[in-house]
Write a protein that holds these residues in place. Structure first.
Motif, PDB file in Angstrom:
ATOM      1  N   VAL A 189     -14.124   9.307  48.693  1.00  0.00           N
ATOM      2  CA  VAL A 189     -13.067   9.813  47.825  1.00  0.00           C
ATOM      3  C   VAL A 189     -12.129  10.780  48.536  1.00  0.00           C
ATOM      4  O   VAL A 189     -11.177  11.282  47.920  1.00  0.00           O
ATOM      5  N   ARG A 190     -12.360  11.036  49.819  1.00  0.00           N
ATOM      6  CA  ARG A 190     -11.355  11.789  50.566  1.00  0.00           C
ATOM      7  C   ARG A 190     -10.057  10.984  50.656  1.00  0.00           C
ATOM      8  O   ARG A 190      -8.971  11.554  50.736  1.00  0.00           O
ATOM      9  N   HIS A 191     -10.169   9.656  50.654  1.00  0.00           N
ATOM     10  CA  HIS A 191      -9.000   8.795  50.769  1.00  0.00           C
ATOM     11  C   HIS A 191      -8.395   8.528  49.396  1.00  0.00           C
ATOM     12  O   HIS A 191      -9.108   8.167  48.457  1.00  0.00           O
ATOM     13  N   ASP A 192      -7.077   8.700  49.300  1.00  0.00           N
ATOM     14  CA  ASP A 192      -6.385   8.410  48.044  1.00  0.00           C
ATOM     15  C   ASP A 192      -5.491   7.184  48.155  1.00  0.00           C
ATOM     16  O   ASP A 192      -4.690   6.902  47.263  1.00  0.00           O
ATOM     17  N   MET A 193      -5.608   6.452  49.270  1.00  0.00           N
ATOM     18  CA  MET A 193      -4.957   5.147  49.382  1.00  0.00           C
ATOM     19  C   MET A 193      -5.798   4.264  50.277  1.00  0.00           C
ATOM     20  O   MET A 193      -6.518   4.750  51.149  1.00  0.00           O
ATOM     21  N   HIS A 194      -5.736   2.983  50.038  1.00  0.00           N
ATOM     22  CA  HIS A 194      -6.367   1.992  50.899  1.00  0.00           C
ATOM     23  C   HIS A 194      -5.298   1.029  51.390  1.00  0.00           C
ATOM     24  O   HIS A 194      -4.409   0.633  50.634  1.00  0.00           O
ATOM     25  N   HIS A 212      -4.395  -3.956  36.543  1.00  0.00           N
ATOM     26  CA  HIS A 212      -5.087  -2.697  36.846  1.00  0.00           C
ATOM     27  C   HIS A 212      -4.098  -1.593  37.161  1.00  0.00           C
ATOM     28  O   HIS A 212      -2.902  -1.818  37.336  1.00  0.00           O
ATOM     29  N   VAL A 213      -4.635  -0.385  37.270  1.00  0.00           N
ATOM     30  CA  VAL A 213      -3.818   0.815  37.408  1.00  0.00           C
ATOM     31  C   VAL A 213      -3.212   0.962  38.793  1.00  0.00           C
ATOM     32  O   VAL A 213      -2.216   1.670  38.963  1.00  0.00           O
ATOM     33  N   MET A 214      -3.753   0.303  39.823  1.00  0.00           N
ATOM     34  CA  MET A 214      -3.257   0.505  41.172  1.00  0.00           C
ATOM     35  C   MET A 214      -1.894  -0.156  41.364  1.00  0.00           C
ATOM     36  O   MET A 214      -1.690  -1.301  40.967  1.00  0.00           O
ATOM     37  N   GLU A 215      -0.977   0.581  41.977  1.00  0.00           N
ATOM     38  CA  GLU A 215       0.285   0.004  42.442  1.00  0.00           C
ATOM     39  C   GLU A 215       0.005  -0.757  43.739  1.00  0.00           C
ATOM     40  O   GLU A 215      -0.862  -0.374  44.520  1.00  0.00           O
ATOM     41  N   HIS A 216       0.748  -1.838  43.966  1.00  0.00           N
ATOM     42  CA  HIS A 216       0.501  -2.660  45.146  1.00  0.00           C
ATOM     43  C   HIS A 216       1.765  -2.867  45.963  1.00  0.00           C
ATOM     44  O   HIS A 216       2.858  -3.039  45.423  1.00  0.00           O
ATOM     45  N   GLY A 217       1.568  -2.909  47.284  1.00  0.00           N
ATOM     46  CA  GLY A 217       2.534  -3.472  48.213  1.00  0.00           C
ATOM     47  C   GLY A 217       1.821  -4.538  49.011  1.00  0.00           C
ATOM     48  O   GLY A 217       0.748  -4.281  49.566  1.00  0.00           O
ATOM     49  N   LEU A 218       2.352  -5.755  49.065  1.00  0.00           N
ATOM     50  CA  LEU A 218       1.712  -6.875  49.765  1.00  0.00           C
ATOM     51  C   LEU A 218       2.705  -7.460  50.762  1.00  0.00           C
ATOM     52  O   LEU A 218       3.783  -7.933  50.374  1.00  0.00           O
ATOM     53  N   LYS A 266      -2.748   0.060  48.167  1.00  0.00           N
ATOM     54  CA  LYS A 266      -2.975   0.473  46.794  1.00  0.00           C
ATOM     55  C   LYS A 266      -3.381   1.941  46.765  1.00  0.00           C
ATOM     56  O   LYS A 266      -3.981   2.464  47.715  1.00  0.00           O
ATOM     57  N   ASP A 267      -3.032   2.625  45.692  1.00  0.00           N
ATOM     58  CA  ASP A 267      -3.422   4.019  45.490  1.00  0.00           C
ATOM     59  C   ASP A 267      -4.757   4.044  44.749  1.00  0.00           C
ATOM     60  O   ASP A 267      -4.977   3.270  43.817  1.00  0.00           O
ATOM     61  N   VAL A 268      -5.660   4.942  45.162  1.00  0.00           N
ATOM     62  CA  VAL A 268      -7.033   4.920  44.661  1.00  0.00           C
ATOM     63  C   VAL A 268      -7.589   6.341  44.528  1.00  0.00           C
ATOM     64  O   VAL A 268      -7.023   7.303  45.032  1.00  0.00           O
ATOM     65  N   ASN A 269      -8.738   6.440  43.821  1.00  0.00           N
ATOM     66  CA  ASN A 269      -9.639   7.605  43.881  1.00  0.00           C
ATOM     67  C   ASN A 269      -9.058   8.926  43.400  1.00  0.00           C
ATOM     68  O   ASN A 269      -9.489   9.993  43.843  1.00  0.00           O
ATOM     69  N   ARG A 270      -8.104   8.874  42.485  1.00  0.00           N
ATOM     70  CA  ARG A 270      -7.545  10.113  41.960  1.00  0.00           C
ATOM     71  C   ARG A 270      -7.338  10.006  40.453  1.00  0.00           C
ATOM     72  O   ARG A 270      -7.146   8.929  39.900  1.00  0.00           O
ATOM     73  N   HIS A 271      -7.409  11.194  39.780  1.00  0.00           N
ATOM     74  CA  HIS A 271      -7.063  11.257  38.366  1.00  0.00           C
ATOM     75  C   HIS A 271      -5.624  10.799  38.148  1.00  0.00           C
ATOM     76  O   HIS A 271      -4.764  10.958  39.024  1.00  0.00           O
ATOM     77  N   ALA A 272      -5.370  10.252  36.977  1.00  0.00           N
ATOM     78  CA  ALA A 272      -3.981  10.018  36.574  1.00  0.00           C
ATOM     79  C   ALA A 272      -3.284  11.369  36.426  1.00  0.00           C
ATOM     80  O   ALA A 272      -3.842  12.325  35.870  1.00  0.00           O
TER      81      ALA A 272
END
Length: 279
Positions: A189-194, A212-218, A266-272
């Motif tokens: 959870v130190r990482h807030d993006m993958h 899902h809640v994650m924003e994506h760039g592909l 994608k953005d991850v591991n953080r509160h909204a």
């Protein structure tokens, strides 16, 4: 992953001939955007302060109605080019993924040689330099995000690796037709993006509309497929970029004839983040 030769598409620039039709697949909606590789011409490149011998295509940036959490560049560096001060935002973390040529990355005096397929995670505040010491142009993706600090959680360390050293993890029930190469531990959870690589063998699919809640760039590294974006099935190929806002339904069918692979943010591991009003 299969044993097929790994390759990565990188834009070359130029301009189309005057005889070419203007009709293309470029699409911008409230839910998603598609930037086909043909949009990445010479006349839409940008430069940055403190860089020499570089140009870049900005394919995502924080903007109302567009990307909210990240920016993404495709950077081309000529031989002898580079920067001793590439990042001027001390709150920005970054990922570099090389798609062509070779680069020298200096992390506070520790030098790494990057080639096509190399991945580097750069935490916010990290001192780094990047130069092309080779004889050919080099191209890389640079994904940036404002890091969301959490009290009591340490910053991640810098990481340099190569995708050949990161095995593809089989998605459940797919028998290897759909795999994901994860460069960092998803439970860290130190990482807030993958930033991962997603792979489909011919015939592989995302068989349901992910929402899902994650924003994506592909960014499509290799191959072609049809991709569900909200209500639309869109044909995409190597060199195309897709942005998907949070909760945009997505699915995929990779019909072949070769592998379909893309670099995924994608953005991850953080509160909204909640709005706060004084009371």
């Amino acid at each position: 992953m299969s044993d097929n030769e790994t390759r990565y598409y990188a834009p070359k620039g130029g301009l189309p001939p005057q005889t070419q039709l203007t009709t293309d697949r470029a699409t911008f909606t409230e839910a998603y955007a598609v930037l086909p590789r043909g949009t990445m011409t010479d006349i839409v490149t940008s430069a940055l302060p403190f860089w020499e011998g570089m140009r870049m295509w900005v394919i995502a940036r924080p903007l109302s109605g567009f990307a909210e959490t990240f920016s993404q560049y495709i950077v081309q560096v000529t031989p002898g080019g580079g920067s001793d001060k590439p990042e001027i935002d001390q709150l920005a973390e970054g990922v570099l993924f090389v798609v062509g040529g070779s680069l020298e990355l200096d992390l506070d005096g520790e030098v790494h040689q990057l080639t096509a397929g190399s991945y580097a995670y750069l935490p916010c505040g990290q001192r780094w330099k990047l130069h092309n010491r080779g004889g050919e142009p080099a191209s890389f993706h640079w994904i940036r995000k404002s890091y969301q600090r959490v009290d009591g959680i340490d910053l991640p360390e810098p990481l340099v690796t190569h995708e050949s050293d990161v095995p593809g993890i089989e998605m459940p029930g797919t028998k290897g037709a759909w795999t994901t190469q994860r460069f960092v531990d998803p439970t860290d959870v130190r990482h807030d993006m993958h930033v991962n690589i997603v792979n489909f063998e011919p015939g592989g699919a995302i068989p349901f509309p992910e929402t899902h809640v994650m924003e994506h760039g592909l960014y499509v590294l290799e191959g072609k497929a049809v991709y569900l974006l909200n209500n639309d099935w869109v044909e995409v190929q190597e060199g195309d970029f897709m942005w998907l806002r949070a909760f945009c339904p997505q699915a995929c069918y990779a019909g072949g004839p070769g592998r379909f692979r893309y670099l995924l943010y994608k953005d991850v591991n953080r509160h909204a983040v909640l709005s706060r009003q004084l009371v």
